[in-house]
Design a protein around this motif. Structure first.
Motif, PDB file in Angstrom:
ATOM      1  N   ILE A   4      65.988   0.934  63.756  1.00  0.00           N
ATOM      2  CA  ILE A   4      66.069  -0.206  64.662  1.00  0.00           C
ATOM      3  C   ILE A   4      64.696  -0.440  65.261  1.00  0.00           C
ATOM      4  O   ILE A   4      64.031   0.503  65.692  1.00  0.00           O
ATOM      5  N   HIS A   5      64.285  -1.673  65.239  1.00  0.00           N
ATOM      6  CA  HIS A   5      62.973  -2.042  65.757  1.00  0.00           C
ATOM      7  C   HIS A   5      63.153  -2.962  66.959  1.00  0.00           C
ATOM      8  O   HIS A   5      63.949  -3.907  66.908  1.00  0.00           O
ATOM      9  N   GLN A   6      62.387  -2.710  67.982  1.00  0.00           N
ATOM     10  CA  GLN A   6      62.472  -3.512  69.200  1.00  0.00           C
ATOM     11  C   GLN A   6      61.052  -3.745  69.703  1.00  0.00           C
ATOM     12  O   GLN A   6      60.255  -2.805  69.774  1.00  0.00           O
ATOM     13  N   TRP A   7      60.780  -4.962  70.085  1.00  0.00           N
ATOM     14  CA  TRP A   7      59.456  -5.271  70.613  1.00  0.00           C
ATOM     15  C   TRP A   7      59.506  -6.422  71.600  1.00  0.00           C
ATOM     16  O   TRP A   7      60.488  -7.170  71.616  1.00  0.00           O
ATOM     17  N   PRO A   8      58.501  -6.513  72.516  1.00  0.00           N
ATOM     18  CA  PRO A   8      57.374  -5.594  72.659  1.00  0.00           C
ATOM     19  C   PRO A   8      57.770  -4.341  73.439  1.00  0.00           C
ATOM     20  O   PRO A   8      58.862  -4.282  73.986  1.00  0.00           O
ATOM     21  N   ALA A   9      56.887  -3.369  73.510  1.00  0.00           N
ATOM     22  CA  ALA A   9      57.166  -2.138  74.245  1.00  0.00           C
ATOM     23  C   ALA A   9      57.057  -2.350  75.746  1.00  0.00           C
ATOM     24  O   ALA A   9      57.827  -1.780  76.512  1.00  0.00           O
ATOM     25  N   THR A  10      56.098  -3.125  76.164  1.00  0.00           N
ATOM     26  CA  THR A  10      55.945  -3.448  77.581  1.00  0.00           C
ATOM     27  C   THR A  10      55.649  -4.933  77.727  1.00  0.00           C
ATOM     28  O   THR A  10      55.067  -5.551  76.830  1.00  0.00           O
ATOM     29  N   LEU A  11      56.064  -5.457  78.871  1.00  0.00           N
ATOM     30  CA  LEU A  11      55.879  -6.886  79.111  1.00  0.00           C
ATOM     31  C   LEU A  11      55.779  -7.118  80.607  1.00  0.00           C
ATOM     32  O   LEU A  11      56.609  -6.605  81.368  1.00  0.00           O
ATOM     33  N   LYS A  79      65.457 -18.427  80.400  1.00  0.00           N
ATOM     34  CA  LYS A  79      64.633 -19.622  80.621  1.00  0.00           C
ATOM     35  C   LYS A  79      63.713 -19.434  81.812  1.00  0.00           C
ATOM     36  O   LYS A  79      62.583 -19.922  81.829  1.00  0.00           O
ATOM     37  N   LYS A  80      64.216 -18.729  82.831  1.00  0.00           N
ATOM     38  CA  LYS A  80      63.414 -18.507  84.041  1.00  0.00           C
ATOM     39  C   LYS A  80      63.706 -17.116  84.585  1.00  0.00           C
ATOM     40  O   LYS A  80      64.794 -16.852  85.109  1.00  0.00           O
ATOM     41  N   LEU A  81      62.740 -16.231  84.525  1.00  0.00           N
ATOM     42  CA  LEU A  81      62.919 -14.875  84.980  1.00  0.00           C
ATOM     43  C   LEU A  81      62.958 -14.773  86.502  1.00  0.00           C
ATOM     44  O   LEU A  81      62.254 -15.500  87.208  1.00  0.00           O
ATOM     45  N   LEU A  82      63.776 -13.827  86.971  1.00  0.00           N
ATOM     46  CA  LEU A  82      63.849 -13.498  88.386  1.00  0.00           C
ATOM     47  C   LEU A  82      63.239 -12.115  88.600  1.00  0.00           C
ATOM     48  O   LEU A  82      63.139 -11.314  87.665  1.00  0.00           O
ATOM     49  N   LEU A  83      62.877 -11.836  89.841  1.00  0.00           N
ATOM     50  CA  LEU A  83      62.358 -10.501  90.157  1.00  0.00           C
ATOM     51  C   LEU A  83      63.361  -9.419  89.753  1.00  0.00           C
ATOM     52  O   LEU A  83      62.989  -8.355  89.261  1.00  0.00           O
ATOM     53  N   SER A  84      64.637  -9.717  89.966  1.00  0.00           N
ATOM     54  CA  SER A  84      65.697  -8.745  89.691  1.00  0.00           C
ATOM     55  C   SER A  84      65.899  -8.491  88.202  1.00  0.00           C
ATOM     56  O   SER A  84      66.673  -7.607  87.828  1.00  0.00           O
ATOM     57  N   PHE A  88      64.232  -1.723  82.201  1.00  0.00           N
ATOM     58  CA  PHE A  88      64.011  -1.200  80.861  1.00  0.00           C
ATOM     59  C   PHE A  88      65.124  -1.756  79.976  1.00  0.00           C
ATOM     60  O   PHE A  88      66.293  -1.444  80.182  1.00  0.00           O
ATOM     61  N   TYR A  89      64.772  -2.590  79.016  1.00  0.00           N
ATOM     62  CA  TYR A  89      65.748  -3.262  78.158  1.00  0.00           C
ATOM     63  C   TYR A  89      65.858  -2.525  76.831  1.00  0.00           C
ATOM     64  O   TYR A  89      64.851  -2.256  76.166  1.00  0.00           O
ATOM     65  N   LEU A  90      67.073  -2.248  76.479  1.00  0.00           N
ATOM     66  CA  LEU A  90      67.333  -1.452  75.291  1.00  0.00           C
ATOM     67  C   LEU A  90      68.271  -2.197  74.352  1.00  0.00           C
ATOM     68  O   LEU A  90      69.331  -2.675  74.758  1.00  0.00           O
ATOM     69  N   CYS A  91      67.863  -2.281  73.113  1.00  0.00           N
ATOM     70  CA  CYS A  91      68.732  -2.788  72.051  1.00  0.00           C
ATOM     71  C   CYS A  91      69.378  -1.580  71.374  1.00  0.00           C
ATOM     72  O   CYS A  91      68.748  -0.518  71.251  1.00  0.00           O
ATOM     73  N   ALA A  92      70.609  -1.720  70.964  1.00  0.00           N
ATOM     74  CA  ALA A  92      71.298  -0.623  70.289  1.00  0.00           C
ATOM     75  C   ALA A  92      72.219  -1.174  69.216  1.00  0.00           C
ATOM     76  O   ALA A  92      72.611  -2.342  69.251  1.00  0.00           O
ATOM     77  N   TRP A  93      72.545  -0.316  68.268  1.00  0.00           N
ATOM     78  CA  TRP A  93      73.503  -0.710  67.243  1.00  0.00           C
ATOM     79  C   TRP A  93      74.521   0.393  67.036  1.00  0.00           C
ATOM     80  O   TRP A  93      74.275   1.558  67.327  1.00  0.00           O
ATOM     81  N   SER A  94      75.683   0.007  66.536  1.00  0.00           N
ATOM     82  CA  SER A  94      76.693   0.974  66.141  1.00  0.00           C
ATOM     83  C   SER A  94      77.346   0.494  64.859  1.00  0.00           C
ATOM     84  O   SER A  94      77.305  -0.688  64.520  1.00  0.00           O
ATOM     85  N   GLN A 109      59.885  -2.252  78.461  1.00  0.00           N
ATOM     86  CA  GLN A 109      59.756  -2.148  79.913  1.00  0.00           C
ATOM     87  C   GLN A 109      59.267  -3.504  80.425  1.00  0.00           C
ATOM     88  O   GLN A 109      58.128  -3.900  80.172  1.00  0.00           O
ATOM     89  N   LEU A 110      60.139  -4.206  81.119  1.00  0.00           N
ATOM     90  CA  LEU A 110      59.821  -5.541  81.631  1.00  0.00           C
ATOM     91  C   LEU A 110      59.552  -5.478  83.117  1.00  0.00           C
ATOM     92  O   LEU A 110      60.374  -4.980  83.885  1.00  0.00           O
ATOM     93  N   SER A 111      58.407  -5.984  83.513  1.00  0.00           N
ATOM     94  CA  SER A 111      58.069  -6.105  84.929  1.00  0.00           C
ATOM     95  C   SER A 111      57.920  -7.579  85.250  1.00  0.00           C
ATOM     96  O   SER A 111      57.076  -8.261  84.640  1.00  0.00           O
ATOM     97  N   VAL A 112      58.713  -8.064  86.192  1.00  0.00           N
ATOM     98  CA  VAL A 112      58.620  -9.452  86.621  1.00  0.00           C
ATOM     99  C   VAL A 112      57.927  -9.460  87.983  1.00  0.00           C
ATOM    100  O   VAL A 112      58.379  -8.804  88.929  1.00  0.00           O
ATOM    101  N   LEU A 113      56.819 -10.169  88.069  1.00  0.00           N
ATOM    102  CA  LEU A 113      56.012 -10.143  89.292  1.00  0.00           C
ATOM    103  C   LEU A 113      55.983 -11.502  89.975  1.00  0.00           C
ATOM    104  O   LEU A 113      56.146 -12.530  89.319  1.00  0.00           O
TER     105      LEU A 113
END
Lengths: 113, 112
Positions: A4-11, A79-84, A88-94, A109-113
Motif C-alpha cells: 500500500i502506498h500513501q503520499w505525501p508523508a508530510t503536509l 475543499k477548505k481545511l480547518l485547524l481541527s 496523522f492520516y492513515l489509509c488502510a486496506w483489508s 502527517q497533516l498540519s493545518v496552520l
C-alpha cells in the motif's frame, strides 16, 4: 505480495486551502479501503471506508470527502481545511469486511496552520 | 456505545523481562481480536490476531483471549528496547455492519 502506498508523508497547509491525499494498493483486487485519522494523544478515528469503486461510506460528518475512482485507489479530499483537520492520516486496506485484518499505509502527517 | 479500553501507560519494563499489555472490550459478541504495534511517527503494524479463547503464540509474542471476562492481553517475552512502542488493541464486533474498534493504545517503554 500486497503493498500500500500513501503520499505525501508530510503536509503543511494553511486554513481554508484544499486537500488531496492519495492511496493505492498493489497485489490484490477489490480490497476494502479505509481512511483513518489519528489526532495527537487520541485513538484511531475511522473517517471513510469503501467496499468497491464509487462506494463510499462516511463514519463522521465533517468537511472531508473521499472518492474511489479505481479499484485500488482511494482519495481523501477537502475543499477548505480547518485547524481541527490537523492529524496523522492513515489509509488502510483489508481483504474482506469480515476478516478486518487491516494493513496500513505509511501515513500523512497533516498540519493545518 | 461499544468500547475498547486500554491503560495508556507508559508501561516501563526492564530489558529481558515479560511485558504484559491488557485490553477490555464491551461487546460480548465480538469475534476477532488484534494487536497492532505503532512506533512513534509511524503507522500501525499488525503483529497478532486471535479468534478463540486461550493462548496463541508467535515467537516472543503471546496473545491471550478470555471471552467470558471480555479481555484480551499481549505478552512479550524477553523484552527488547526495539519493543518500545504504542500497542493498539482492536476488536471486530459481532455486528458485521459495525467497524473494527480500536483502543487508544498503551505506550510501552523497555528499559535498557
Amino acid at each position: 505480495s500486497q503493498t500500500i502506498h500513501q503520499w505525501p508523508a508530510t503536509l503543511v497547509q494553511p486554513v481554508g486551502s484544499p486537500l488531496s491525499l492519495e492511496c493505492t494498493v498493489e497485489g490484490t483486487s477489490n480490497p476494502n479501503l479505509y481512511w483513518y485519522r489519528q489526532a495527537a494523544g487520541r485513538g484511531l478515528q475511522l473517517l471513510f471506508y469503501s467496499v468497491g469503486i464509487g462506494q463510499i461510506s462516511s463514519e463522521v460528518p465533517q468537511n472531508l470527502s473521499a472518492s474511489r475512482p479505481q479499484d485500488r485507489q482511494f482519495i481523501l479530499s477537502s475543499k477548505k481545511l480547518l485547524l481541527s483537520d490537523s492529524g496523522f492520516y492513515l489509509c488502510a486496506w483489508s481483504i474482506t469486511k469480515a476478516n478486518e485484518k487491516l494493513f496500513f499505509g505509511s501515513g500523512t502527517q497533516l498540519s493545518v496552520l | 456505545q461499544k468500547e475498547v479500553e486500554q491503560n495508556s501507560g507508559p508501561l516501563s519494563v526492564p530489558e529481558g523481562a515479560i511485558a504484559s499489555l491488557n485490553c477490555t472490550y464491551s461487546d460480548r459478541g465480538s469475534q476477532s481480536f488484534f494487536w497492532y504495534r505503532q512506533y512513534s511517527g509511524k503507522s500501525p503494524e499488525l503483529i497478532m490476531f486471535i479468534y478463540s479463547n486461550g493462548d496463541k503464540e508467535d515467537g516472543r509474542f503471546t496473545a491471550q483471549l478470555n471471552k467470558a471476562s471480555q479481555y484480551v492481553s499481549l505478552l512479550i517475552r524477553d523484552s527488547q528496547p526495539s519493543d518500545s512502542a504504542t500497542y493498539l488493541c482492536a476488536v471486530n464486533p459481532l455486528n458485521r455492519d459495525d467497524k473494527i474498534i480500536f483502543g487508544k493504545g498503551t505506550r510501552l517503554h523497555i528499559l535498557p
